[in-house]
Write a protein that holds these residues in place. Sequence first.
Motif, PDB file in Angstrom:
ATOM      1  N   TRP A   1       3.044   7.789  -0.213  1.00 45.11           N
ATOM      2  CA  TRP A   1       4.449   7.712   0.036  1.00 45.11           C
ATOM      3  C   TRP A   1       5.167   7.995  -1.621  1.00 45.11           C
ATOM      4  O   TRP A   1       6.150   8.867  -1.465  1.00 45.11           O
ATOM      5  CB  TRP A   1       4.886   6.535   0.413  1.00 45.11           C
ATOM      6  CG  TRP A   1       4.714   5.195  -0.440  1.00 45.11           C
ATOM      7  CD1 TRP A   1       3.340   4.689  -0.571  1.00 45.11           C
ATOM      8  CD2 TRP A   1       5.519   4.510  -1.411  1.00 45.11           C
ATOM      9  NE1 TRP A   1       3.390   3.547  -1.358  1.00 45.11           N
ATOM     10  CE2 TRP A   1       4.800   3.594  -2.138  1.00 45.11           C
ATOM     11  CE3 TRP A   1       6.912   4.853  -1.863  1.00 45.11           C
ATOM     12  CZ2 TRP A   1       5.406   2.620  -3.189  1.00 45.11           C
ATOM     13  CZ3 TRP A   1       7.380   4.041  -2.940  1.00 45.11           C
ATOM     14  CH2 TRP A   1       6.557   2.976  -3.461  1.00 45.11           C
ATOM     15  N   LYS A   2       4.467   7.389  -2.537  1.00 49.93           N
ATOM     16  CA  LYS A   2       4.878   7.867  -3.958  1.00 49.93           C
ATOM     17  C   LYS A   2       4.882   9.273  -4.193  1.00 49.93           C
ATOM     18  O   LYS A   2       6.055   9.665  -4.865  1.00 49.93           O
ATOM     19  CB  LYS A   2       4.245   7.107  -4.976  1.00 49.93           C
ATOM     20  CG  LYS A   2       4.345   5.335  -5.230  1.00 49.93           C
ATOM     21  CD  LYS A   2       3.932   4.733  -6.302  1.00 49.93           C
ATOM     22  CE  LYS A   2       3.668   3.723  -6.130  1.00 49.93           C
ATOM     23  NZ  LYS A   2       2.910   2.962  -7.109  1.00 49.93           N
TER      24      LYS A   2
ATOM     25  N   ALA B   1      12.161   4.326   0.935  1.00 49.59           N
ATOM     26  CA  ALA B   1      11.710   4.543  -0.360  1.00 49.59           C
ATOM     27  C   ALA B   1      12.487   5.129  -1.169  1.00 49.59           C
ATOM     28  O   ALA B   1      12.869   5.002  -2.351  1.00 49.59           O
ATOM     29  CB  ALA B   1      10.438   4.834  -0.355  1.00 49.59           C
TER      30      ALA B   1
ATOM     31  N   GLN C   1       8.404  11.421  -4.698  1.00 50.26           N
ATOM     32  CA  GLN C   1       8.615  11.999  -5.958  1.00 50.26           C
ATOM     33  C   GLN C   1       8.925  13.611  -5.847  1.00 50.26           C
ATOM     34  O   GLN C   1       9.879  14.209  -6.420  1.00 50.26           O
ATOM     35  CB  GLN C   1       7.461  11.855  -6.855  1.00 50.26           C
ATOM     36  CG  GLN C   1       7.849  12.465  -8.235  1.00 50.26           C
ATOM     37  CD  GLN C   1       6.250  12.151  -9.257  1.00 50.26           C
ATOM     38  OE1 GLN C   1       5.506  11.515  -8.633  1.00 50.26           O
ATOM     39  NE2 GLN C   1       5.957  13.163 -10.124  1.00 50.26           N
TER      40      GLN C   1
ATOM     41  N   LEU D   1       5.813   0.010  -0.930  1.00 47.05           N
ATOM     42  CA  LEU D   1       6.497   0.899   0.017  1.00 47.05           C
ATOM     43  C   LEU D   1       7.387  -0.355   0.742  1.00 47.05           C
ATOM     44  O   LEU D   1       6.836  -1.282   1.139  1.00 47.05           O
ATOM     45  CB  LEU D   1       5.465   1.319   0.871  1.00 47.05           C
ATOM     46  CG  LEU D   1       6.274   2.179   2.269  1.00 47.05           C
ATOM     47  CD1 LEU D   1       6.775   3.562   1.730  1.00 47.05           C
ATOM     48  CD2 LEU D   1       5.010   2.612   3.043  1.00 47.05           C
TER      49      LEU D   1
ATOM     50  N   HIS E   1       8.174  -0.418  -6.354  1.00 49.65           N
ATOM     51  CA  HIS E   1       6.692  -0.179  -6.675  1.00 49.65           C
ATOM     52  C   HIS E   1       5.798  -0.304  -5.540  1.00 49.65           C
ATOM     53  O   HIS E   1       4.781   0.154  -5.459  1.00 49.65           O
ATOM     54  CB  HIS E   1       6.353  -1.113  -7.647  1.00 49.65           C
ATOM     55  CG  HIS E   1       6.641  -0.768  -9.124  1.00 49.65           C
ATOM     56  ND1 HIS E   1       6.460   0.341  -9.825  1.00 49.65           N
ATOM     57  CD2 HIS E   1       7.651  -1.443  -9.797  1.00 49.65           C
ATOM     58  CE1 HIS E   1       7.124   0.559 -11.090  1.00 49.65           C
ATOM     59  NE2 HIS E   1       7.788  -0.619 -10.880  1.00 49.65           N
TER      60      HIS E   1
END
Lengths: 374, 374
Positions: free
Chosen positions: B295-296, B265, B300, B274, B272
């Motif tokens: 995960w986002k 990722a 980040q 995974l 958008h």
Amino acid sequence: MNGAALVCAAAGERYGADEPRWRGDSGELLDLEWTPAFFPERIRQRSPNLWRYREAIPVREDRNIVSFGEGFTPLFPATLAGQKILIKLDHLFPTGSYKDRGATVLISKARELGIRAVVQDSSGNAGVSIACYSALAGIRCEIFVPASTSPAKLVQIRHAGATLREIPGSREDTARAARKRAEEVYYASHCWNPFFHHGTKTFAFELWEQLSWRAPGTIILPAGNGTLVLGTWIGFRELMEAGFLDRMPVIVAVQASACAPLAAAFLQPSAHTLPAIELHPTAAEGIAIAEPVRWKGIVQAVRETGGIVQTVEEAEILGALRETGAMGLCIEPTAAAAVAGAKKYLAQNDAVGPVVTVVTGHGLKSPEKLLPHP
Amino acid sequence: MNGAALVCAAAGERYGADEPRWRGDSGELLDLEWTPAFFPERIRQRSPNLWRYREAIPVREDRNIVSFGEGFTPLFPATLAGQKILIKLDHLFPTGSYKDRGATVLISKARELGIRAVVQDSSGNAGVSIACYSALAGIRCEIFVPASTSPAKLVQIRHAGATLREIPGSREDTARAARKRAEEVYYASHCWNPFFHHGTKTFAFELWEQLSWRAPGTIILPAGNGTLVLGTWIGFRELMEAGFLDRMPVIVAVQASACAPLAAAFLQPSAHTLPAIELHPTAAEGIAIAEPVRWKGIVQAVRETGGIVQTVEEAEILGALRETGAMGLCIEPTAAAAVAGAKKYLAQNDAVGPVVTVVTGHGLKSPEKLLPHP
């Protein structure tokens, strides 16, 4: 450390504290004689580990300290048998047992003495501690254990790169094999070497500080070779002599009924030799010591502080293991023996408070002994 | 905790922080919005455990705190690949892993909410933590784990009296089974429940204090579900917002190459969903998470602090396990993955100092994986 000496009470011999020796020429036990110092204002400012009592630990130079930042373990308030008690969580030391108290000091001293290799014998945990601190110090290490030692402890010793010698027979056979090897290699024994006890004594210093610079009323400790009983006694005596306390806590030693030579000796005040006992299997492997070399000192510490040697049955040990498990504590059976002893002592005696006990080894040391759960 | 809210960034929903919920009505992730406070002079006076940052932990009343006195773990100076590094010894938490940081806060909050039973799923360590803190709190507990979990972790869960559900198949099959059960019972998930991350964030607070109220330059952390990455990011961000720091440390996340969805990722900034990855067996069971729900946020946090997702091969993990063993540290393979990642990152990057890594789980959690030693 000026004026420090290794003294032999039995034979009246004296040696310099920097001689790499673990017994007197007569073959008798040695104690360390020296004058520690305590500066609460300095102690308070330091990192929360046992080296905060720096001026009370007999290692000369800071650069010799071999440490993972161990100690100053939590003092956990619990209720046992309806009574409030404080449980010191010494299973949270780096290698999973309170033996790290002794190992960090003894191996630091060994480094200070320029020692390159050590030998030790143990029912498991002390061997793990000496192996791991030797690894950190870059000192070669050979550990003798009974062949019956819990597998996870053997893994820990080998993983630290120590040479492991599994000896068939009893714990005493293991001790004999190690003492023979100790004729050639420095003996980092938690039983013989007085620097080990000058590490376990930090248990007393931490309690003193955690109780706002006061002593507990009663301390209930497991006893096999008595390294924690002796350390606790030395620590509080040093605090008394330095003028920080005006009385000693009552020290109660706990043994498994299955292997209780100290209980037998306690009942025979005039005995000059350790009474022979009948041995039975016990889940409390860490205190299954039929012939503790410092038995006289242990019994004397208990007696002169007004304590007793409390014995516990196997069912009581397993009961305490279940009870602490149900509290969310993960400790080994040897540690549960102390908790069982505390319950029994509190039920049968009017204990002086605050009352403290200790859990000495992590349950992950022998997970196979934690189940089945009823 | 006035004005605290559970907010859903994706769907724009807001809920009271005292609602016993772990996701929004839309099914999306929730974060906790609130304003912590820090009083260094008070912090300094308190016992050395993670509750010393009391005003920064979202539990209203002290009487709800469920604690063994955990945290404020040692920061151990070591040399890795010729470079100085600080290793935070989070394997010394009561249950043997850093997951206790999250469990002590989440279960305290559950008690505050009057919750009587919880369910959780885990590759092992988080389940152990939730089981043990639930036991201490007197909360019923059900833990779902993959059938392949290390035996000692299963013993710990059962010993604490939790109901253990071993689920055949993948870690994701386990998660699905637990989420179904969570339709009826409060979900004490270390992935979904934001109070868990408001426990792991204390990792940041401790580093700040241990480095004399400064941030490290670089922090290298293992990442599976990313509970430590997210907690560390939240903690330092809170310190920034409170005016105690003026920059964030670089956060590097380490994954085993055998299971590295976050690495995939990280390389696809515009993805958008995974990326699907190929799965291979890894010794680092604790971070073998193919579908981390947050995960986002993890990617980040790494990206905005200037870090990367560092992958390590199995041979590098086992090498780090041997190397730490030879230092006297007893850690599990998942923890060794972070050490391997730190070595690799330091070799390939000009890291901002001081550099910190962490060992997250005790070697006694899976002794069978520590040997054979070459």
